[in-house]
Write an enzyme that holds these catalytic residues in place. Structure first.
Site, short mmCIF file in Angstrom:
data_model
loop_
_atom_site.label_atom_id
_atom_site.label_comp_id
_atom_site.label_asym_id
_atom_site.label_seq_id
_atom_site.Cartn_x
_atom_site.Cartn_y
_atom_site.Cartn_z
N HIS A 206 -32.60 14.45 -1.83
CA HIS A 206 -31.64 15.08 -2.70
C HIS A 206 -31.44 14.12 -3.99
O HIS A 206 -31.36 12.98 -3.85
CB HIS A 206 -30.53 15.29 -1.87
CG HIS A 206 -29.34 16.14 -2.65
ND1 HIS A 206 -28.42 15.71 -3.51
CD2 HIS A 206 -28.88 17.49 -2.23
CE1 HIS A 206 -27.71 16.61 -3.87
NE2 HIS A 206 -28.15 17.69 -3.36
N CYS A 244 -31.78 20.01 -6.50
CA CYS A 244 -30.28 20.62 -6.63
C CYS A 244 -29.96 20.77 -7.87
O CYS A 244 -29.82 19.84 -8.80
CB CYS A 244 -29.50 19.59 -6.08
SG CYS A 244 -27.67 19.97 -6.13
N HIS A 271 -31.56 23.57 -3.42
CA HIS A 271 -30.02 23.78 -3.53
C HIS A 271 -29.81 24.47 -5.18
O HIS A 271 -30.25 23.91 -5.92
CB HIS A 271 -29.24 22.61 -3.61
CG HIS A 271 -29.18 21.85 -2.28
ND1 HIS A 271 -28.47 20.82 -2.03
CD2 HIS A 271 -29.65 22.18 -1.11
CE1 HIS A 271 -28.42 20.47 -0.83
NE2 HIS A 271 -29.33 21.40 -0.14
N ASP A 316 -25.32 25.86 -3.33
CA ASP A 316 -24.68 24.56 -3.13
C ASP A 316 -23.27 24.79 -2.79
O ASP A 316 -22.74 25.67 -2.25
CB ASP A 316 -25.44 23.68 -3.92
CG ASP A 316 -25.10 22.38 -3.55
OD1 ASP A 316 -24.56 22.06 -2.51
OD2 ASP A 316 -26.11 21.54 -4.34
N HIS A 317 -22.53 23.97 -3.65
CA HIS A 317 -21.02 24.12 -3.50
C HIS A 317 -20.80 25.44 -3.95
O HIS A 317 -21.08 25.92 -5.01
CB HIS A 317 -20.43 22.99 -4.45
CG HIS A 317 -20.72 21.60 -3.93
ND1 HIS A 317 -20.86 20.47 -4.79
CD2 HIS A 317 -21.31 21.18 -2.81
CE1 HIS A 317 -21.45 19.38 -4.14
NE2 HIS A 317 -21.80 19.85 -2.93
N TYR A 330 -17.40 23.65 0.35
CA TYR A 330 -17.98 24.36 1.34
C TYR A 330 -17.06 25.59 1.73
O TYR A 330 -17.18 25.62 3.22
CB TYR A 330 -18.35 23.51 2.32
CG TYR A 330 -19.63 22.64 1.94
CD1 TYR A 330 -20.83 23.13 1.45
CD2 TYR A 330 -19.26 21.34 1.33
CE1 TYR A 330 -22.03 22.38 1.15
CE2 TYR A 330 -20.40 20.65 0.73
CZ TYR A 330 -21.97 21.27 0.61
OH TYR A 330 -22.90 20.40 0.14
#
Ligand code: CS2
Ligand code: MN
Length: 357
Positions: A206, A244, A271, A316-317, A330
């Site tokens: 990542h 990501c 991501h 992702d977030h 999350y």
């Protein structure tokens, strides 16, 4: 693309598997044994427990996020041998349970870094925020304490039990240059990739978040050139990426669409999320919609579609919306909205492609 959602485990996440299952097109979870400290072997029984639990809901455990790397490996200390051997055993144990991809990162000390976990937005939602000046001025130990005091959650790598060792770690990293970190990463990969290959597990690093040095610590997985260099350290498909878009997207110079096109064959896990960047280096996480942030999510998804990407993807977030009280970044709701946005794009690219054939 094969859609999954990050899940922190039974009793350790505010989100239930039976809710994850209701998000359209989700086939599995990105999971980890969060109670096993970095550097220790993941016991087979514990892995099988999670497998059983997750499969009960018709979901898969194909992707692990993350098997964290012990600091001694990143520091290149002699004790890394023990921790690399444990890592290898963990890979073997995960392979036995049918895991296909392991996500990890090589960021010294901290995982993602922010200055506020629940920054208020105009619409009443909250999101993760990074204030450049604040990071530059702050002492990391004080910042970590302040953030943990203001929230019942901490950022990964910022757990209280690690804080006591923080000053010592910073001392140790003073001697570690970026080049040292590259060679420590290479040492790790040369040991681990052959084992991953033998066990048919794809390793997927990542990128650093944010993709630049914070608190004077070296960071190397930050841009296109460095990713090219990373892929050559061990030039094998089993040495791959978790690309990501949000982490890399915090630097407006990163052209993520081009990275997707260039690295497609080595991306095992995507991501996808958006982030709004400002000229002063600040950034805030937004909804996944292209219009809401600075990252062109449409083009990124198009690049995955064009290159025939068949790997794992997760939103992702997300922001915290509708009053949800979740782990920072999350929650269920905004990530579910993100998934529907990604499917919306993907399905229409599919349809256009078929119609034009
Ligand atoms: C983060 C990280 O952006 C992200 O996905 O939430 O915590 C990520 O899981 C790790 O850096 C991967 O090792
Ligand atoms: Mn990410």
């Amino acid at each position: 693309m094969r859609m999954i959602v990050r899940w922190f485990g039974k009793g350790n996440d505010t989100i239930e598997l039976d809710h994850i299952k209701q998000i359209p097109g989700v086939e599995g979870v990105a999971w980890a044994l969060h109670d096993v400290p970095a550097g220790e072997e993941w016991p087979e029984e514990k892995i099988l427990e999670v497998k059983k639990e997750v499969e009960n809901y018709g979901l898969n455990i194909d992707v692990v996020e993350s098997v964290n790397i012990h600091e001694d490996i990143k520091l290149g200390l002699p004790s890394r041998e023990k921790y690399i051997n444990n890592y290898i055993k963990t890979i073997e144990n995960l392979a036995k349970a049918g895991v296909k991809v392991i996500c990890y990162n090589f960021m010294p000390v901290f995982d993602w870094t922010r200055t506020e976990l629940f920054k208020g937005m105009e619409d009443g939602s909250t999101a993760l925020f990074f204030e450049n000046e604040k990071i530059k001025e702050s002492d990391p130990v004080e910042l970590v304490e302040m953030i943990s005091n203001n929230s019942s959650f901490t950022m990964p790598g910022w757990e209280p039990e690690r804080l006591e060792h923080l000053s010592k770690l910073f001392e140790q990293y003073k001697q570690v240059t970026e080049e040292d970190l590259w060679s420590n990463l290479q040492y790790f990969l040369e040991r681990v990739i052959p084992v991953a290959k033998e066990n048919n597990i794809k390793m997927a690093i990542h990128p650093d978040d944010p993709p630049w040095s914070v608190f004077g610590l070296p960071r190397i997985i930050t841009n296109r050139e460095n990713i090219q260099r990373f892929l050559k350290l061990v030039d094998d498909p089993y040495n791959g990426l978790t690309l990501c878009s949000g982490s890399l997207g915090a630097n407006p110079n990163n052209d993520i669409t081009n990275m997707v096109r260039e690295f497609s064959a080595r991306i095992h896990f995507a991501h996808i999320r958006n982030v709004k960047t400002y000229d002063n280096g600040d950034f805030i996480e937004t909804s996944h919609r292209t219009k809401d942030g600075s990252v062109d999510i449409n083009n990124i998804v198009k690049a995955y579609h064009d290159t025939g990407f068949s790997g794992y993807v997760r939103p992702d977030h997300g922001r915290h919306i509708w009053g949800e009280n979740s782990r920072p970044g999350y929650g269920l709701y905004d990530r579910a909205l993100g998934i529907m946005y990604l499917w919306g794009l993907w399905d229409s690219f599919d349809r256009f492609k078929k119609e034009s054939q």
